[in-house]
Design a protein around this motif. Structure first.
Motif, mmCIF file in Angstrom:
data_model
loop_
_atom_site.group_PDB
_atom_site.id
_atom_site.type_symbol
_atom_site.label_atom_id
_atom_site.label_comp_id
_atom_site.label_asym_id
_atom_site.label_seq_id
_atom_site.Cartn_x
_atom_site.Cartn_y
_atom_site.Cartn_z
ATOM 1 N N LEU A 68 -11.057 66.023 7.527
ATOM 2 C CA LEU A 68 -12.204 65.551 6.623
ATOM 3 C C LEU A 68 -13.009 66.760 6.419
ATOM 4 O O LEU A 68 -13.881 67.147 7.315
ATOM 5 N N ASP A 69 -13.058 67.561 5.386
ATOM 6 C CA ASP A 69 -13.650 68.735 5.330
ATOM 7 C C ASP A 69 -15.256 68.187 5.365
ATOM 8 O O ASP A 69 -15.784 67.451 5.051
ATOM 9 N N ALA A 70 -15.930 69.037 6.034
ATOM 10 C CA ALA A 70 -17.405 68.966 6.408
ATOM 11 C C ALA A 70 -18.452 69.330 5.440
ATOM 12 O O ALA A 70 -18.053 70.274 4.421
ATOM 13 N N TRP A 71 -19.472 68.764 5.213
ATOM 14 C CA TRP A 71 -20.656 69.237 4.717
ATOM 15 C C TRP A 71 -21.985 69.478 5.442
ATOM 16 O O TRP A 71 -21.982 69.305 6.677
ATOM 17 N N GLU A 72 -22.882 69.928 4.830
ATOM 18 C CA GLU A 72 -24.114 69.916 5.505
ATOM 19 C C GLU A 72 -24.949 69.075 6.197
ATOM 20 O O GLU A 72 -25.628 69.043 7.276
ATOM 21 N N ASP A 73 -24.739 67.836 5.736
ATOM 22 C CA ASP A 73 -25.536 66.692 5.911
ATOM 23 C C ASP A 73 -24.752 66.012 7.196
ATOM 24 O O ASP A 73 -23.579 65.254 7.066
ATOM 25 N N ALA A 74 -25.085 66.366 8.540
ATOM 26 C CA ALA A 74 -24.337 65.816 9.664
ATOM 27 C C ALA A 74 -24.378 64.208 9.752
ATOM 28 O O ALA A 74 -23.233 63.686 10.073
ATOM 29 N N ALA A 75 -25.447 63.596 9.332
ATOM 30 C CA ALA A 75 -25.570 62.192 9.509
ATOM 31 C C ALA A 75 -24.698 61.466 8.411
ATOM 32 O O ALA A 75 -23.850 60.574 8.939
ATOM 33 N N GLU A 76 -24.464 62.036 7.454
ATOM 34 C CA GLU A 76 -23.731 61.361 6.117
ATOM 35 C C GLU A 76 -22.270 61.930 6.762
ATOM 36 O O GLU A 76 -21.473 60.837 6.512
ATOM 37 N N TYR A 77 -21.965 62.959 7.092
ATOM 38 C CA TYR A 77 -20.591 63.274 7.516
ATOM 39 C C TYR A 77 -20.092 62.373 8.619
ATOM 40 O O TYR A 77 -18.930 61.887 8.820
ATOM 41 N N LEU A 78 -20.946 61.970 9.730
ATOM 42 C CA LEU A 78 -20.486 61.319 10.972
ATOM 43 C C LEU A 78 -20.176 59.945 10.367
ATOM 44 O O LEU A 78 -19.399 59.165 11.099
#
Length: 269
Positions: A68-78
């Motif tokens: 699951l490729d990551a992006w800068e918004d950690a809360a949204e990614y989690l």
């Protein structure tokens, strides 16, 4: 490139491996975004057969679902990662996460809802926030306490004064490195097991973001993984980066395989 031996189709698998290359809060040496790639690559040298359990990894029903490729918004990614792990669980498959920074464990724990969070880690990670960030690799164990009844941190050897004070509460147990060889998994219910590769002494696994000397041996980590796996509902290995010659990644990949061998053999334990 998939994890070697993770050849089962998702529809028939018992385990689903998912890479989570989040790398936004690493506070010293970044590079955990390369962790899933490195772990997969350095697992190519391992034999399929495990003599201890008498099984082949390729027969144990592991599917590699990619990253699951990551992006800068950690809360949204989690949140997205939690949803994917929940899907794995709803299919009656056990999730195997490969990080990425340790923050990804929060998503794994929220999705699997275990009774106990058991973590091999050099650091307590019990900060309420770090550098103003409540979703940081340094706060992940504190975040899991929003979900679980108990936290057991094995191999911790450093933390802030406030973290050590929080660790004195009844819902947290800290086992220092010198006591891990004698530790027995005495806990109620099921567990989520997280391996932060920096639990190992940096002599064994220098490819990690925040090295801390006087740590565990690879055999010590393996013993814990073997002991906890039969009672686990989820697993991750995190904080591997690409700043060594593959030592950390090889150890991480081997411990993931040890988890699968031991969990699959749980009926015989």
């Amino acid at each position: 490139m998939g994890f070697p031996g993770a050849n089962d189709a998702r529809e028939t698998a018992d385990y689903v491996l998912l890479g989570a290359p989040l790398d936004v809060s690493t506070s010293f040496q970044p590079g955990t975004r390369f962790g899933p790639r490195e772990v997969r690559h350095h697992a190519h040298t391992f034999d399929d057969y495990d003599r201890r359990t008498g099984t082949h990894f390729t027969d144990l029903g592991v599917h590699d679902a990619g990253d699951l490729d990551a992006w800068e918004d950690a809360a949204e990614y989690l949140d997205f990662l939690q949803g994917m792990v929940t899907d794995i669980e709803s299919e009656d498959r056990l999730p195997l996460l490969v990080g990425g920074e340790h923050t990804v464990s929060a998503a794994g724990v929220r999705a699997t809802d275990p009774d106990v969070f058991i973590c091999l880690d050099a650091h307590l990670d019990l900060r309420e926030e770090f550098a103003g960030n409540e979703l940081s690799h340094a706060t992940v164990t504190r975040r899991t306490l929003d979900v679980v009844d108990e936290v057991i941190v094995l191999g911790a050897r450093t933390g802030s004064e406030a973290e050590w004070e929080r660790a004195d509460h009844d819902d947290v147990t800290v086992v220092p490195p010198e006591d891990v060889p004698d530790w027995e998994p005495e806990f109620d219910g099921d567990a989520y097991l997280s391996v932060d590769i920096d639990a190992a002494d940096p002599a064994f696994a220098p490819g990690t973001g925040t090295m801390e000397p006087f740590g565990l041996t690879p055999r010590g980590l393996r013993r814990v993984v073997r002991a906890v796996a039969p009672r686990s509902v989820g697993f991750d290995v995190v904080e591997v980066n690409d700043r060594d010659d593959g030592q950390a990644a090889a150890l991480g990949g081997k411990l993931l395989r040890e988890f699968v061998y031991s969990h699959a053999a749980r009926a015989d334990v």
